[in-house]
Every structure is written in C-alpha cells, then in structure tokens.
Design a protein around this motif. Structure first.
Motif, PDB file in Angstrom:
ATOM      1  N   LEU A 190      32.153  35.288  51.737  1.00  0.00           N
ATOM      2  CA  LEU A 190      33.703  34.870  51.325  1.00  0.00           C
ATOM      3  C   LEU A 190      34.436  35.196  52.813  1.00  0.00           C
ATOM      4  N   ALA A 191      35.555  34.234  52.662  1.00  0.00           N
ATOM      5  CA  ALA A 191      36.267  34.515  53.809  1.00  0.00           C
ATOM      6  C   ALA A 191      37.874  34.261  53.540  1.00  0.00           C
ATOM      7  N   SER A 192      38.809  34.747  54.081  1.00  0.00           N
ATOM      8  CA  SER A 192      40.102  34.208  53.668  1.00  0.00           C
ATOM      9  C   SER A 192      40.920  33.537  54.602  1.00  0.00           C
ATOM     10  N   LEU A 193      41.726  32.595  54.034  1.00  0.00           N
ATOM     11  CA  LEU A 193      42.697  31.855  55.039  1.00  0.00           C
ATOM     12  C   LEU A 193      44.102  32.217  55.126  1.00  0.00           C
ATOM     13  N   PRO A 194      44.789  32.160  55.872  1.00  0.00           N
ATOM     14  CA  PRO A 194      46.204  32.398  55.921  1.00  0.00           C
ATOM     15  C   PRO A 194      46.867  31.387  54.949  1.00  0.00           C
ATOM     16  N   PRO A 195      48.071  31.641  54.373  1.00  0.00           N
ATOM     17  CA  PRO A 195      48.165  33.074  54.183  1.00  0.00           C
ATOM     18  C   PRO A 195      47.711  33.795  52.824  1.00  0.00           C
ATOM     19  N   ARG A 196      47.252  33.417  51.873  1.00  0.00           N
ATOM     20  CA  ARG A 196      46.746  33.878  50.710  1.00  0.00           C
ATOM     21  C   ARG A 196      45.469  33.117  50.101  1.00  0.00           C
ATOM     22  N   SER A 197      44.780  32.500  50.770  1.00  0.00           N
ATOM     23  CA  SER A 197      43.619  31.607  50.310  1.00  0.00           C
ATOM     24  C   SER A 197      42.277  32.257  50.509  1.00  0.00           C
ATOM     25  N   TRP A 198      41.297  32.030  49.646  1.00  0.00           N
ATOM     26  CA  TRP A 198      40.034  32.556  49.748  1.00  0.00           C
ATOM     27  C   TRP A 198      39.191  31.452  49.605  1.00  0.00           C
ATOM     28  N   VAL A 231      28.257  23.324  57.098  1.00  0.00           N
ATOM     29  CA  VAL A 231      29.117  24.408  56.319  1.00  0.00           C
ATOM     30  C   VAL A 231      29.708  23.664  55.302  1.00  0.00           C
ATOM     31  N   LEU A 232      29.367  24.427  54.085  1.00  0.00           N
ATOM     32  CA  LEU A 232      30.068  23.994  52.880  1.00  0.00           C
ATOM     33  C   LEU A 232      31.066  25.076  52.360  1.00  0.00           C
ATOM     34  N   ALA A 233      32.323  24.775  51.999  1.00  0.00           N
ATOM     35  CA  ALA A 233      33.434  25.987  51.654  1.00  0.00           C
ATOM     36  C   ALA A 233      34.050  25.357  50.627  1.00  0.00           C
ATOM     37  N   SER A 234      34.152  26.101  49.396  1.00  0.00           N
ATOM     38  CA  SER A 234      34.757  25.968  48.304  1.00  0.00           C
ATOM     39  C   SER A 234      35.929  26.863  48.107  1.00  0.00           C
ATOM     40  N   ASP A 235      37.204  26.434  47.597  1.00  0.00           N
ATOM     41  CA  ASP A 235      38.493  27.140  47.568  1.00  0.00           C
ATOM     42  C   ASP A 235      38.265  27.760  46.221  1.00  0.00           C
ATOM     43  N   ILE A 236      38.199  29.007  46.391  1.00  0.00           N
ATOM     44  CA  ILE A 236      38.005  30.079  45.300  1.00  0.00           C
ATOM     45  C   ILE A 236      39.213  30.936  44.974  1.00  0.00           C
ATOM     46  N   THR A 237      40.543  30.331  45.504  1.00  0.00           N
ATOM     47  CA  THR A 237      41.661  31.284  45.570  1.00  0.00           C
ATOM     48  C   THR A 237      42.227  31.545  44.178  1.00  0.00           C
ATOM     49  N   GLN A 238      42.066  30.476  43.124  1.00  0.00           N
ATOM     50  CA  GLN A 238      42.443  30.768  41.821  1.00  0.00           C
ATOM     51  C   GLN A 238      41.584  31.803  41.263  1.00  0.00           C
ATOM     52  N   ARG A 239      40.226  31.828  41.555  1.00  0.00           N
ATOM     53  CA  ARG A 239      39.175  32.761  40.917  1.00  0.00           C
ATOM     54  C   ARG A 239      39.636  34.422  41.514  1.00  0.00           C
ATOM     55  N   GLU A 240      39.780  34.162  42.835  1.00  0.00           N
ATOM     56  CA  GLU A 240      40.102  35.454  43.229  1.00  0.00           C
ATOM     57  C   GLU A 240      41.301  36.086  42.809  1.00  0.00           C
ATOM     58  N   GLU A 241      42.459  35.301  42.659  1.00  0.00           N
ATOM     59  CA  GLU A 241      43.598  35.628  42.160  1.00  0.00           C
ATOM     60  C   GLU A 241      43.442  36.170  40.679  1.00  0.00           C
ATOM     61  N   ALA A 242      42.683  35.406  40.095  1.00  0.00           N
ATOM     62  CA  ALA A 242      42.628  35.804  38.302  1.00  0.00           C
ATOM     63  C   ALA A 242      41.685  37.007  38.304  1.00  0.00           C
ATOM     64  N   GLN A 243      40.866  37.211  39.497  1.00  0.00           N
ATOM     65  CA  GLN A 243      40.036  38.472  39.355  1.00  0.00           C
ATOM     66  C   GLN A 243      40.820  39.652  39.862  1.00  0.00           C
ATOM     67  N   ALA A 244      41.906  39.347  40.737  1.00  0.00           N
ATOM     68  CA  ALA A 244      42.954  40.531  41.180  1.00  0.00           C
ATOM     69  C   ALA A 244      43.717  40.796  40.028  1.00  0.00           C
ATOM     70  N   LEU A 245      44.172  39.732  39.425  1.00  0.00           N
ATOM     71  CA  LEU A 245      45.062  40.086  38.012  1.00  0.00           C
ATOM     72  C   LEU A 245      44.335  40.803  37.108  1.00  0.00           C
ATOM     73  N   VAL A 246      43.001  40.670  37.047  1.00  0.00           N
ATOM     74  CA  VAL A 246      42.190  41.489  35.782  1.00  0.00           C
ATOM     75  C   VAL A 246      42.099  42.663  36.278  1.00  0.00           C
ATOM     76  N   GLU A 247      41.865  43.018  37.595  1.00  0.00           N
ATOM     77  CA  GLU A 247      41.521  44.288  38.366  1.00  0.00           C
ATOM     78  C   GLU A 247      42.905  44.977  38.149  1.00  0.00           C
ATOM     79  N   GLN A 248      43.915  44.272  38.488  1.00  0.00           N
ATOM     80  CA  GLN A 248      45.244  45.268  38.447  1.00  0.00           C
ATOM     81  C   GLN A 248      45.643  45.533  36.973  1.00  0.00           C
ATOM     82  N   THR A 249      45.327  44.381  36.191  1.00  0.00           N
ATOM     83  CA  THR A 249      45.703  44.744  34.933  1.00  0.00           C
ATOM     84  C   THR A 249      44.919  45.871  34.275  1.00  0.00           C
ATOM     85  N   GLU A 250      43.558  45.964  34.494  1.00  0.00           N
ATOM     86  CA  GLU A 250      42.703  46.934  34.180  1.00  0.00           C
ATOM     87  C   GLU A 250      43.151  48.325  34.843  1.00  0.00           C
TER      88      GLU A 250
END
Length: 508
Positions: free
Chosen positions: A103-111, A125-144
C-alpha cells in the motif's frame, strides 16, 4: 517512446500467442486498448526506473498527463513522490527484480494498492485507487473507537451511580448484563452466568412474593413497564436495597419477547430515609416530653401562686416571713430552678448541634462547688423522701468552668432524685492521681447493662419500668461538658449491684 518489442498481457510473464488471423487487430493495438480500458493504473519501467508505457488511468492517479510520465522516473515527473513509500518500494523492486504487493499513499489524501511484477527487462506496475476503501475503513475504525469510548464512559457512569443495565430474552433465555451488574448483588467478579433462579434466591423473603407477582404479570397482562424495589442478600450476610425499572418488548400478537431494564443500588438512600423517619419519631417524642416536662414546673408555679393569694385573702396581715409563706416561696423557687434547668438544657443542646458550646475556665474550688449544690438540693431531696449523704474531700482546687460543672452536678443530682425511687442517695468527691473523681449514686432500680452507654445519647432514657420522665438531655449534656473538660463519665452498678452510680473523672 518505444513499445515493448513483444506484446505481453499486463500482469503475466508470458507473451500472447502470435496473430493467426490477418483481419484481427494487431497485437500492439489490442494491448493499447486493454491498457486504456483497465480500471487500474499501469506503468512499465525500464531498468533505470524510467516510464516506458503508461495508461490514462496512471496519469489521472498521479495527477499529470501520461505524456509527462513517459521517459521519466515517476518521482521526477511527480516530485511529491520522492522519498515516499512508492519511491522506495519501486527502487527495491528494480534492484532485486522480485515481485511485490504493498500500500502507498499519494498526496494529499489518496491511497493505492500497488502490485509490482518483473517482466524480462521491464518492471510492470499496477496500481488501484483504494482511497474510498481506506476512508471507509478509517471511518469504521473511528466509529468503533467512538463507540468503545462511549461504552467505557457509560460503564464509568453506571459504576459511579452504582447502577447496571440488563436484558432478558424470554424466547432464548439468554441474559445480558452490564459489567457492574453482579457487583450490585455482592459478587466482586462477574459470574459465568446469571439466571432468574439466582436472582430470586438472593431476595429477602419478605420481598420475594411481590417481585414474583410482578414477573408473572408480564405473561398474564399487557404491562409495558414495571418498577421493583427489593432487598438482596450479599455473600457476607448483609442486606442491600436495589430498585429496578424494566420495559417489556412484545411481538405483534402481544406476547412478551424481551425484558430490559436498569438497576440501581439505593441502600444509602434507604438508610437515609430510615434515619429521617427515626429522626421524625424522636422529634415527635421529644416535643411530647418537652411539653409535659415544661408544663409540670409551670403548673407547680401556678398552684403555689394561687395558694399565696389565698393566704393573702384569708389572712391579709400574714407576714412574708411566716412559715406558710416561706414554704410557698421555697416551692416556687424549686419549680423555677427546675424550669431553668430544663430551659438551659434545651439551649445547650441547640448550641452543641451548631458546635457553639463555650467554656470559660478559671481557677476554683471544686469541693466548695459540689458542697454548695448538695446543700441546695437537700430540701428537694427531703420533700421527695430521699436521704442525701455527701462525702467530699476538701480543697480540690483546679481550673474548670464553674457554671458548666454546676450543670453537671445538678443534672446528676436531679437524675438520681428522679430515678432513685425514693431510696437513699450518696455523693462522693475524691482526689485522684490525675485530678478528681465525682460519684453520684442512688439505690433505685439501676440501669441495665445494655443501656449504660445508650443513655448518654441525646433524647435517650432507660426504657421500661425504670423510666421516670425527663427530656433525655441531662446525661447527654453531662457527657459533652465533661469531655469539654478533657474528662470522662460513665455509668456502673452501685455497691452490691444495687442502684446506679455515675462516675465523673476530671483533670484539675
């Protein structure tokens, strides 16, 4: 830019089979279409890390046109990548020629999720944008985390309030209870399970029928909520008060399914309530006694004044020095002294309640004070048919509050006359190693051992046949004054077990 010499499918290390149909698209065109329609970003790097080929998705992901990427290292075309995870992992893959996934991050807030595959002299090199998934995961963790914190705070609030919540599923029989539930029933640690039978077994026998009736009522009527207040027995044998308010959840046909509620420890509240009830009872008893005791000397005063007036009307020339008038005046004086003592006691109790009982110490002769008070009481004793003997060691001089010790001796003498049953009394004042010892003894019915400490409390008297009126304040005031002089007072049986003796030890 030069395309790969032999067309290959992204993500595989093998070349596709050669074209056999001359009417089909060339392999290079098919590869271009495949790259452009991929949802992942694609980069192929040469051995020095320069971009040989990329698709439009790569340009979108890195925020630059694809033409700007080709022929340059990605971190050169996009400077913000320098020094980041993607930069380091790609350099490692170029050096080791080993496949990788990270996993790698891209400025400003992309994964992005990156797969690296070495293909001959290239690095795909194949790269998939998983920003929404990471944000959703972060939201789940924050909610938990938030719910966990809320749960912890809720538990702290429950514990602070000595409260717990519970829920019983009537269909499955499962019981949920919060962490502090079992502590309210006296268990320091949670039990493996909690059952309705265990709950009923803990109840006070007097409270169990009502609680069982409330529980049974859930099934026999449409009750929606109920409140139970009961006592529960702890393992140490003590009883504690709990109150539980429950809500009944029913299905569409009205059958009870779930009962949930909150339970609160109200032991301190109940103890306060009982203390207040006792205080009200004591107050009512005291007011009844006070009205009676104060009325007695007032009635005597009124009677003596009426008799003086009758003497005046029957014999106008009667002198004030005549025996009849003098006897009436002495009776009036005794009633006034008794009334004054009662009023002083009441005033002193009020001062003690507010911590304002003052002492004025001065040098004095305790022997002379006790002798004077004994002599002052002899007439009252004679009228009551009581023989009063005194044995007083002379010249016991020390520092004390004369008026306060006068209250002590007067209260003890009055107490002996009231409770002595007309039997002889004795007063002794002796010198001790630390000061003086005063003993006032009567030969009345005595004081039961169980009452010898209690009678020094406010409004307390000997119960039963030995009770002989009074406000129940005299001995309480005696102890307060004696302790204010750094002394001690207690009651004990008289010689041979007859009567009662009050012993005062005073430093001088």
């Amino acid at each position: 830019m030069s395309a790969p010499s032999v067309p290959r499918a992204p993500g595989s290390g093998q070349a596709p089979p050669p074209e056999s149909d001359g009417s089909a698209l060339p392999a290079s065109e098919r590869l271009r279409l495949l790259l452009e329609h991929m949802s992942e970003a694609f980069l192929s790097l040469d051995t020095r890390g320069r971009v040989l080929e990329c698709n439009a998705r790569a340009g979108t992901l890195f925020g630059v046109p694809p033409e700007q990427l080709r022929g340059q290292e990605p971190w050169t075309a996009v400077p913000v990548l320098a020094g980041r995870t993607l930069h380091g992992r790609l350099l490692t893959a170029l050096e080791t020629r080993q496949p990788a996934r990270f996993l790698a991050s891209l400025p400003p807030r992309s994964w992005m999720e990156v797969s690296v595959v070495p293909v001959r002299d290239e690095l795909w090199v194949l790269a998939s944008d998983i920003t929404q998934r990471e944000e959703a995961q972060a939201l789940v963790e924050q909610t938990e985390k938030r719910f966990r914190l809320l749960g912890e705070r809720f538990q702290v609030a429950l514990d602070s309030a000595q409260m717990a919540v519970w829920e019983t599923n009537l269909v499955t029989g499962q019981v949920f209870r919060s962490e502090g539930h079992d502590r309210l029933y006296g268990y320091p640690e949670p039990l493996p399970e909690w059952t309705h039978e265990k709950f009923l077994a803990s109840l006070h026998p007097e409270d169990r029928p009502e609680v069982e009736a409330q529980v049974s009522g859930i099934f026999s009527n449409d009750v929606k909520s109920y409140t139970s207040t009961f006592r529960t027995r702890w393992e140490d044998g003590t009883w504690h008060w709990l109150t539980s308010r429950a809500t009944v959840m029913r299905d569409g046909e009205g059958r009870p399914m779930v009962v949930r509620g909150a339970i609160l420890d109200i032991t301190a509240l109940k103890e306060t309530e009982l203390a207040l009830q006792e205080a009200v009872r004591v107050r009512d008893d005291f007011l009844s006694l006070a009205s009676h005791e104060l009325k007695t000397p007032l009635t005597g005063l009124l009677l003596q004044m009426q008799m003086v007036r009758r003497l005046e009307s029957e014999a106008p020339s009667t002198s004030l020095d005549s025996p009849k008038v003098r006897a009436r005046m002495e009776a009036i004086e005794r009633s006034l002294r008794r009334l004054g003592l009662l009023v002083d006691n009441l005033l002193d109790v009020g001062r003690m309640r507010h911590g304002k009982l003052d002492f004025l110490f001065s040098q004095g002769d305790l022997s002379a004070l006790v002798s004077e008070l004994v002599e002052r009481t002899r007439d009252e004793a004679r009228l009551a048919g009581v023989s009063l003997a005194a044995f007083i060691t002379p010249s016991l001089v020390g520092r004390f509050d004369r008026l306060r010790l006068e209250q002590v001796v007067t209260n003890l003498l009055s107490n002996g006359l009231r409770h002595g049953g007309g039997h002889p009394m004795e007063v002794r004042l002796e010198r001790t190693f630390e000061g003086a010892r005063l003993v006032v003894r009567d030969e009345g019915p005595g004081i039961p051992e169980a009452d010898r400490e209690r009678i020094f409390a406010r409004f307390e008297q000997v119960k039963g046949a030995a009770r002989a009126g009074g406000l129940g304040l005299g001995l309480f005031i005696v102890r307060q004054i004696v302790e204010g002089h750094r002394g001690h007072v207690h009651a004990e049986p008289g010689p041979g077990g007859r009567g009662a003796a009050f012993v005062v030890e005073l430093p001088l």
